[in-house]
Design a protein around this motif. Sequence first.
Motif, PDB file in Angstrom:
ATOM      1  N   ILE A   1      -4.581   6.579  -5.344  1.00  0.00           N
ATOM      2  CA  ILE A   1      -6.143   5.972  -4.783  1.00  0.00           C
ATOM      3  C   ILE A   1      -5.894   4.813  -4.295  1.00  0.00           C
ATOM      4  O   ILE A   1      -6.449   3.980  -3.593  1.00  0.00           O
ATOM      5  CB  ILE A   1      -7.173   5.860  -5.971  1.00  0.00           C
ATOM      6  N   LEU A   2      -5.235   3.388  -5.100  1.00  0.00           N
ATOM      7  CA  LEU A   2      -5.123   2.446  -4.937  1.00  0.00           C
ATOM      8  C   LEU A   2      -3.957   2.210  -3.283  1.00  0.00           C
ATOM      9  O   LEU A   2      -4.097   0.821  -3.293  1.00  0.00           O
ATOM     10  CB  LEU A   2      -4.463   1.838  -6.179  1.00  0.00           C
ATOM     11  N   GLY A   3      -3.132   2.947  -2.795  1.00  0.00           N
ATOM     12  CA  GLY A   3      -2.373   2.744  -1.754  1.00  0.00           C
ATOM     13  C   GLY A   3      -3.480   3.163  -0.334  1.00  0.00           C
ATOM     14  O   GLY A   3      -3.688   2.617   0.053  1.00  0.00           O
ATOM     15  N   ILE A   4      -4.857   4.551  -0.472  1.00  0.00           N
ATOM     16  CA  ILE A   4      -5.322   4.659   0.461  1.00  0.00           C
ATOM     17  C   ILE A   4      -6.623   3.290   0.122  1.00  0.00           C
ATOM     18  O   ILE A   4      -6.658   3.411   1.690  1.00  0.00           O
ATOM     19  CB  ILE A   4      -6.198   6.120  -0.478  1.00  0.00           C
TER      20      ILE A   4
ATOM     21  N   ALA B   1       0.876  -8.318  -6.746  1.00  0.00           N
ATOM     22  CA  ALA B   1       1.439  -8.795  -5.304  1.00  0.00           C
ATOM     23  C   ALA B   1      -0.350  -8.244  -4.573  1.00  0.00           C
ATOM     24  O   ALA B   1      -0.694  -8.828  -4.340  1.00  0.00           O
ATOM     25  CB  ALA B   1       2.005  -7.701  -4.839  1.00  0.00           C
ATOM     26  N   ARG B   2      -0.980  -7.773  -5.446  1.00  0.00           N
ATOM     27  CA  ARG B   2      -2.447  -6.836  -4.614  1.00  0.00           C
ATOM     28  C   ARG B   2      -3.209  -7.813  -5.182  1.00  0.00           C
ATOM     29  O   ARG B   2      -4.144  -8.168  -4.691  1.00  0.00           O
ATOM     30  CB  ARG B   2      -2.318  -5.670  -5.171  1.00  0.00           C
ATOM     31  N   TYR B   3      -3.205  -8.458  -6.627  1.00  0.00           N
ATOM     32  CA  TYR B   3      -4.433  -8.716  -7.245  1.00  0.00           C
ATOM     33  C   TYR B   3      -4.069 -10.574  -7.126  1.00  0.00           C
ATOM     34  O   TYR B   3      -4.946 -10.911  -7.395  1.00  0.00           O
ATOM     35  CB  TYR B   3      -4.617  -8.410  -8.417  1.00  0.00           C
ATOM     36  N   HIS B   4      -2.285 -10.842  -7.168  1.00  0.00           N
ATOM     37  CA  HIS B   4      -2.322 -12.229  -7.110  1.00  0.00           C
ATOM     38  C   HIS B   4      -2.811 -12.666  -8.295  1.00  0.00           C
ATOM     39  O   HIS B   4      -3.677 -14.288  -8.542  1.00  0.00           O
ATOM     40  CB  HIS B   4      -3.154 -12.984  -5.687  1.00  0.00           C
ATOM     41  N   ASP B   5      -2.537 -12.225  -9.651  1.00  0.00           N
ATOM     42  CA  ASP B   5      -3.302 -12.818 -10.706  1.00  0.00           C
ATOM     43  C   ASP B   5      -2.252 -12.261 -11.544  1.00  0.00           C
ATOM     44  O   ASP B   5      -2.785 -11.090 -12.241  1.00  0.00           O
ATOM     45  CB  ASP B   5      -5.103 -12.105 -10.727  1.00  0.00           C
ATOM     46  N   VAL B   6      -1.198 -12.921 -12.221  1.00  0.00           N
ATOM     47  CA  VAL B   6      -0.146 -12.777 -13.451  1.00  0.00           C
ATOM     48  C   VAL B   6      -0.875 -12.930 -14.174  1.00  0.00           C
ATOM     49  O   VAL B   6      -0.116 -11.911 -14.829  1.00  0.00           O
ATOM     50  CB  VAL B   6       0.547 -13.967 -12.476  1.00  0.00           C
ATOM     51  N   GLY B   7      -1.996 -13.499 -15.139  1.00  0.00           N
ATOM     52  CA  GLY B   7      -2.118 -13.441 -15.777  1.00  0.00           C
ATOM     53  C   GLY B   7      -2.817 -12.156 -16.246  1.00  0.00           C
ATOM     54  O   GLY B   7      -2.218 -11.319 -17.181  1.00  0.00           O
TER      55      GLY B   7
ATOM     56  N   ALA C   1       0.927  -1.214   0.104  1.00  0.00           N
ATOM     57  CA  ALA C   1      -0.052   0.188   0.025  1.00  0.00           C
ATOM     58  C   ALA C   1       0.297   1.187  -0.072  1.00  0.00           C
ATOM     59  O   ALA C   1       0.798   2.430  -0.963  1.00  0.00           O
ATOM     60  CB  ALA C   1      -0.883  -0.019   0.902  1.00  0.00           C
ATOM     61  N   LEU C   2       1.934   1.554   0.968  1.00  0.00           N
ATOM     62  CA  LEU C   2       3.161   3.129   0.872  1.00  0.00           C
ATOM     63  C   LEU C   2       3.381   2.263  -0.478  1.00  0.00           C
ATOM     64  O   LEU C   2       3.360   4.028  -0.902  1.00  0.00           O
ATOM     65  CB  LEU C   2       3.928   2.722   2.172  1.00  0.00           C
ATOM     66  N   GLY C   3       4.158   0.782  -1.467  1.00  0.00           N
ATOM     67  CA  GLY C   3       4.575   1.055  -1.772  1.00  0.00           C
ATOM     68  C   GLY C   3       3.906   1.793  -2.998  1.00  0.00           C
ATOM     69  O   GLY C   3       4.078   2.523  -4.105  1.00  0.00           O
ATOM     70  N   PHE C   4       2.399   1.938  -3.402  1.00  0.00           N
ATOM     71  CA  PHE C   4       1.125   2.530  -4.352  1.00  0.00           C
ATOM     72  C   PHE C   4       1.601   4.008  -3.489  1.00  0.00           C
ATOM     73  O   PHE C   4       1.708   4.936  -4.955  1.00  0.00           O
ATOM     74  CB  PHE C   4      -0.086   2.512  -4.310  1.00  0.00           C
ATOM     75  N   LEU C   5       1.791   4.399  -2.851  1.00  0.00           N
ATOM     76  CA  LEU C   5       2.006   5.490  -2.851  1.00  0.00           C
ATOM     77  C   LEU C   5       3.017   6.638  -3.047  1.00  0.00           C
ATOM     78  O   LEU C   5       2.926   7.526  -3.661  1.00  0.00           O
ATOM     79  CB  LEU C   5       1.525   5.984  -0.827  1.00  0.00           C
ATOM     80  N   ALA C   6       4.065   5.979  -2.831  1.00  0.00           N
ATOM     81  CA  ALA C   6       5.422   6.389  -3.317  1.00  0.00           C
ATOM     82  C   ALA C   6       5.721   6.465  -5.130  1.00  0.00           C
ATOM     83  O   ALA C   6       5.838   7.371  -5.284  1.00  0.00           O
ATOM     84  CB  ALA C   6       6.346   5.184  -2.577  1.00  0.00           C
ATOM     85  N   MET C   7       5.127   5.195  -5.486  1.00  0.00           N
ATOM     86  CA  MET C   7       5.231   5.467  -6.391  1.00  0.00           C
ATOM     87  C   MET C   7       3.797   6.423  -7.382  1.00  0.00           C
ATOM     88  O   MET C   7       4.374   7.126  -8.523  1.00  0.00           O
ATOM     89  CB  MET C   7       3.627   3.864  -7.423  1.00  0.00           C
ATOM     90  N   ALA C   8       3.071   7.255  -7.148  1.00  0.00           N
ATOM     91  CA  ALA C   8       2.662   8.238  -6.518  1.00  0.00           C
ATOM     92  C   ALA C   8       3.393   9.231  -6.432  1.00  0.00           C
ATOM     93  O   ALA C   8       3.282  10.002  -7.593  1.00  0.00           O
ATOM     94  CB  ALA C   8       1.206   8.414  -5.597  1.00  0.00           C
TER      95      ALA C   8
END
Length: 189
Positions: A178-181, A129-135, A73-80
């Motif tokens: 938004i994804l991080g939050i 990592a978030r969705y666990h669906d590689v494809g 989650a914090l990674g998404f915020l850092a990416m923002a």
Amino acid sequence: MDIILASTLLVALAEIGDKTMLLAIVLACRFRAPTPIILGIFAATIVNHALAALAGSTVAGLLDSFGFRLAVALGFLAMAAWTLVPDKLDEEEDGAKPARYGVFLTTAIAFFMAEMGDKTQIATIALGARYHDVGLVALGTTLGMMIANVPAVFLGDRITRIVPLRWMRIAAATIFAILGILAIRELVG
């Protein structure tokens, strides 16, 4: 948000003004051969992003704890925040020699290498990592890369005058935030 839609939008917006988009413009101006360039971008991206999504999904599966989910989650915020920083193409990435390898292979190798450690690859790891669906993640992120880069190949340097890069970076940063939050809210709720 649907996995493919979230992955596509996130990467398409994050790719605007990114060094790999700048690489697509450079290759298009240099070789003037859109089909092998587009196919090279696709080949490099699908392999790179499938491996990135697999890495994210695998690591998340091994470390499915509160701390790891908080780190994602914090990674998404850092990416923002990172997305708001303009990118520029490194000089050595323009040094590919098509006479030896051809336009397709030159593009595929250059794109694969340029994508290593790039924000869109890191975003793909986080999405895996978030969705666990590689494809579905790899499909969505590759689609996002193609949505951003195909026009760059066809329009070359004209795209940088058409698309307000600053607003695209802000839109991508907003989606990351938004994804991080949402991920943090999921942890505490």
